[in-house]
Design an enzyme around this catalytic site. Structure first.
Site, PDB file in Angstrom:
ATOM      1  N   HIS A 246       0.858  -1.199   0.000  1.00 29.11           N
ATOM      2  CA  HIS A 246       0.000   0.000   0.000  1.00 29.11           C
ATOM      3  C   HIS A 246       0.883   1.234   0.000  1.00 29.11           C
ATOM      4  O   HIS A 246       1.951   1.224   0.611  1.00 29.11           O
ATOM      5  CB  HIS A 246      -0.911   0.002   1.236  1.00 29.11           C
ATOM      6  CG  HIS A 246      -2.081   0.905   1.082  1.00 29.11           C
ATOM      7  ND1 HIS A 246      -2.029   2.233   1.410  1.00 29.11           N
ATOM      8  CD2 HIS A 246      -3.323   0.665   0.592  1.00 29.11           C
ATOM      9  CE1 HIS A 246      -3.211   2.781   1.144  1.00 29.11           C
ATOM     10  NE2 HIS A 246      -4.010   1.859   0.649  1.00 29.11           N
TER      11      HIS A 246
ATOM     12  N   GLU B 190      -7.701  -5.222  -0.415  1.00 27.13           N
ATOM     13  CA  GLU B 190      -8.218  -5.968  -1.562  1.00 27.13           C
ATOM     14  C   GLU B 190      -8.188  -7.481  -1.359  1.00 27.13           C
ATOM     15  O   GLU B 190      -8.966  -8.201  -1.971  1.00 27.13           O
ATOM     16  CB  GLU B 190      -7.399  -5.625  -2.815  1.00 27.13           C
ATOM     17  CG  GLU B 190      -7.339  -4.152  -3.151  1.00 27.13           C
ATOM     18  CD  GLU B 190      -8.583  -3.641  -3.809  1.00 27.13           C
ATOM     19  OE1 GLU B 190      -9.679  -4.118  -3.454  1.00 27.13           O
ATOM     20  OE2 GLU B 190      -8.476  -2.765  -4.670  1.00 27.13           O
TER      21      GLU B 190
HETATM   22  N1  ACO Z   1       4.001  -7.785  -4.736  1.00 30.01           N
HETATM   23  C1  ACO Z   1       5.306  -7.795  -5.031  1.00 30.01           C
HETATM   24  N2  ACO Z   1       6.116  -6.732  -4.893  1.00 30.01           N
HETATM   25  C2  ACO Z   1       5.561  -5.610  -4.422  1.00 30.01           C
HETATM   26  C3  ACO Z   1       4.206  -5.526  -4.079  1.00 30.01           C
HETATM   27  C4  ACO Z   1       3.406  -6.684  -4.260  1.00 30.01           C
HETATM   28  N3  ACO Z   1       2.107  -6.688  -3.973  1.00 30.01           N
HETATM   29  N4  ACO Z   1       3.940  -4.281  -3.644  1.00 30.01           N
HETATM   30  C5  ACO Z   1       5.079  -3.594  -3.705  1.00 30.01           C
HETATM   31  N5  ACO Z   1       6.064  -4.395  -4.178  1.00 30.01           N
HETATM   32  C6  ACO Z   1       7.465  -4.037  -4.390  1.00 30.01           C
HETATM   33  C7  ACO Z   1       7.627  -3.383  -5.764  1.00 30.01           C
HETATM   34  O1  ACO Z   1       7.914  -4.345  -6.768  1.00 30.01           O
HETATM   35  C8  ACO Z   1       8.782  -2.443  -5.510  1.00 30.01           C
HETATM   36  O2  ACO Z   1       9.983  -3.174  -5.583  1.00 30.01           O
HETATM   37  P1  ACO Z   1      11.275  -2.558  -6.310  1.00 30.01           P
HETATM   38  O3  ACO Z   1      11.589  -1.315  -5.509  1.00 30.01           O
HETATM   39  O4  ACO Z   1      12.281  -3.642  -6.177  1.00 30.01           O
HETATM   40  O5  ACO Z   1      10.862  -2.258  -7.709  1.00 30.01           O
HETATM   41  C9  ACO Z   1       8.571  -2.009  -4.059  1.00 30.01           C
HETATM   42  O6  ACO Z   1       7.825  -3.055  -3.452  1.00 30.01           O
HETATM   43  C10 ACO Z   1       7.824  -0.712  -3.937  1.00 30.01           C
HETATM   44  O7  ACO Z   1       6.688  -0.785  -4.772  1.00 30.01           O
HETATM   45  P2  ACO Z   1       5.918   0.490  -5.338  1.00 30.01           P
HETATM   46  O8  ACO Z   1       4.985   0.072  -6.416  1.00 30.01           O
HETATM   47  O9  ACO Z   1       6.892   1.572  -5.632  1.00 30.01           O
HETATM   48  O10 ACO Z   1       5.202   0.921  -4.010  1.00 30.01           O
HETATM   49  P3  ACO Z   1       3.872   1.718  -3.901  1.00 30.01           P
HETATM   50  O11 ACO Z   1       3.798   2.220  -2.541  1.00 30.01           O
HETATM   51  O12 ACO Z   1       3.704   2.676  -5.003  1.00 30.01           O
HETATM   52  O13 ACO Z   1       2.840   0.493  -4.134  1.00 30.01           O
HETATM   53  C11 ACO Z   1       0.891  -0.598  -4.738  1.00 30.01           C
HETATM   54  C12 ACO Z   1       1.532   0.467  -3.838  1.00 30.01           C
HETATM   55  C13 ACO Z   1       0.772  -0.069  -6.165  1.00 30.01           C
HETATM   56  C14 ACO Z   1      -0.523  -0.872  -4.189  1.00 30.01           C
HETATM   57  C15 ACO Z   1       1.723  -1.919  -4.725  1.00 30.01           C
HETATM   58  O14 ACO Z   1       1.944  -2.366  -3.421  1.00 30.01           O
HETATM   59  C16 ACO Z   1       1.087  -3.021  -5.574  1.00 30.01           C
HETATM   60  O15 ACO Z   1       1.264  -3.048  -6.800  1.00 30.01           O
HETATM   61  N6  ACO Z   1       0.291  -3.956  -4.937  1.00 30.01           N
HETATM   62  C17 ACO Z   1      -0.364  -4.997  -5.681  1.00 30.01           C
HETATM   63  C18 ACO Z   1      -1.687  -4.468  -6.274  1.00 30.01           C
HETATM   64  C19 ACO Z   1      -2.754  -4.197  -5.214  1.00 30.01           C
HETATM   65  O16 ACO Z   1      -2.936  -4.966  -4.280  1.00 30.01           O
HETATM   66  N7  ACO Z   1      -3.472  -3.077  -5.408  1.00 30.01           N
HETATM   67  C20 ACO Z   1      -4.518  -2.629  -4.489  1.00 30.01           C
HETATM   68  C21 ACO Z   1      -4.017  -1.542  -3.591  1.00 30.01           C
HETATM   69  S1  ACO Z   1      -5.200  -1.067  -2.366  1.00 30.01           S
HETATM   70  C22 ACO Z   1      -6.239   0.016  -3.145  1.00 30.01           C
HETATM   71  O17 ACO Z   1      -5.923   0.688  -4.073  1.00 30.01           O
HETATM   72  C23 ACO Z   1      -7.587   0.101  -2.667  1.00 30.01           C
END
Ligand code: ACO
Length: 359
Positions: A246, A299
């Protein structure tokens, strides 16, 4: 110019009196009231009132009789298109040309109608005709009426699941879709334009589209019987585990516990495999990123709970939108009060001045 923050992370773009999640994720409060106090005590339509009017009464009204013009059965796109269409069908005034009272009433009409559009679209998808208003009126709550319109029946466990889900996801601060709604409202556009823009932003898998991708993960784990192996393979191939991580929370999402508890109460058949996948995912994410907390988000157990209420994965982004009409409405109204166009800046990093012949 201030420092550039990719994804606007940590940038404070608005001030709000509605809700904003805290980083530690201890609780989620709507206008100061913890959602734990709301679930099971007041139905969603009254929570709409709390968020929009700061009062439970009168809350969100029933939808007016209205037949959407062209439903395809694809609920997220039906919802976006039909909500935009309501702007002209109902001759909604531009937010800039009207007062707060009228904006609030437009948002109430739209919110109720958006729920009805999703229920009608889902009925089309199932090859059925949505139930008429007279039949739907038998229901007590918005959740019960939603199911009656869609399926012609409303199992009490399913009503409980949907009401809980809607309350837990009604509002969550300045997320991507709410920001979209506020930006659109800040231009002075009408409420239909602001709500339909928000629906589009919500449909993406990194925001409201994630639950649709959680169930296939659970199916794969159930088939292989190896949650740890599934998680490793997915992460090795640079995949994301849906329902984890998140932008704001660095702890388990407080909504997750409520959703899981409700799934338990109504007897979800997927709970066991979900818990096994959650345990494996949290352990492996922690192994790979010990300094960066990636926890269970709303989610993951939303998908499990909605599945227990027989809501198919394709419909989950639209279900999220029906819940979020409350948060979007509250923010659009707050934006109306603010009255300042949202227009940030970009730092230009393209080529310097050059002639056309150089292109
Ligand atoms: N699975 C695997 N790796 C992850 C996940 C995940 N669910 N979430 C974050 N990471 C990793 C990323 O790959 C990234 O790694 P890197 O730095 O080596 O590239 C690091 O953690 C940071 O990720 P970001 O995308 O920069 O972090 P952000 O805070 O922007 O992410 C997000 C938030 C987009 C929700 C992300 O955690 C994600 O893609 N989750 C999966 C999709 C999801 O569950 N979406 C619903 C969110 S809740 C809502 O909107 C109501």
């Amino acid at each position: 110019m201030s420092e550039f923050k990719p994804g606007l992370e940590g940038v404070v773009a608005i001030q709000t009196e509605i809700a904003e999640p805290d980083k530690e994720g201890g609780a989620l409060r709507y206008r100061g009231v913890d959602i734990e106090e709301l679930v099971g005590k007041v139905p969603y339509e009254k929570v709409w009132g709390l968020l929009v009017d700061e009062e439970l009464e009168p809350g969100m009204p029933d939808p007016e009789t209205y037949e959407p013009k062209s439903l395809t059965g694809n609920a997220p796109s039906d919802l976006q298109a039909e909500t935009a269409r309501l702007s002209s069908e109902w001759a909604l005034k531009k937010i800039v040309d009207t007062d707060e009272r009228e904006v609030r009433d437009d948002l109430a009409r739209l919110s109720a109608q958006m729920m009805s559009i999703v229920a009608q679209s889902a009925a089309v998808h199932d090859g059925r005709k949505a139930a008429p208003d007279e039949f739907v009126a038998q229901g007590d709550t918005a959740a019960e009426k939603f199911l009656l319109r869609w399926r012609g029946e409303a199992d009490p466990d399913h009503v409980k699941a949907i009401d809980t889900y809607w309350i837990c996801t009604a509002e969550h601060g300045l997320n991507a879709s709410t920001f979209t709604a506020r930006i659109t409202a800040s231009t002075g556009a009408d409420c239909g334009a602001a709500m339909s823009a928000a629906v589009g932003a919500l449909s993406g898998p990194l925001h409201g589209g994630a639950p649709a991708r959680v169930l296939p993960m659970l199916d794969a784990v159930a088939e292989s019987g190896d949650p740890a192996g599934y998680v490793k393979d997915l992460l090795d191939s640079k995949g994301r585990i849906m329902g984890f991580g998140h932008r704001i929370y660095r702890a388990e999402d407080p909504r997750s516990q409520i959703l899981k508890r409700t799934a338990q109460e109504i007897g979800s058949p997927r709970l066991e495999v979900a818990e096994a996948l959650e345990e494996a995912a949290l352990a492996e994410l922690h192994n790979r990123k010990p300094d960066y907390v990636i926890a269970t988000n709303v989610e993951f157990y939303s998908a499990v709970l909605l599945d227990a209420a027989d809501v198919p994965p394709y419909l989950t982004p639209a279900m999220f939108a029906t819940a979020r009409v409350a948060g979007w409405s509250a923010h659009i109204l707050e934006e109306k009060r603010t009255g300042r166009l949202i227009r940030p800046s970009a730092r230009y990093i393209g080529p310097g001045a050059r002639s056309l012949s150089a292109v």
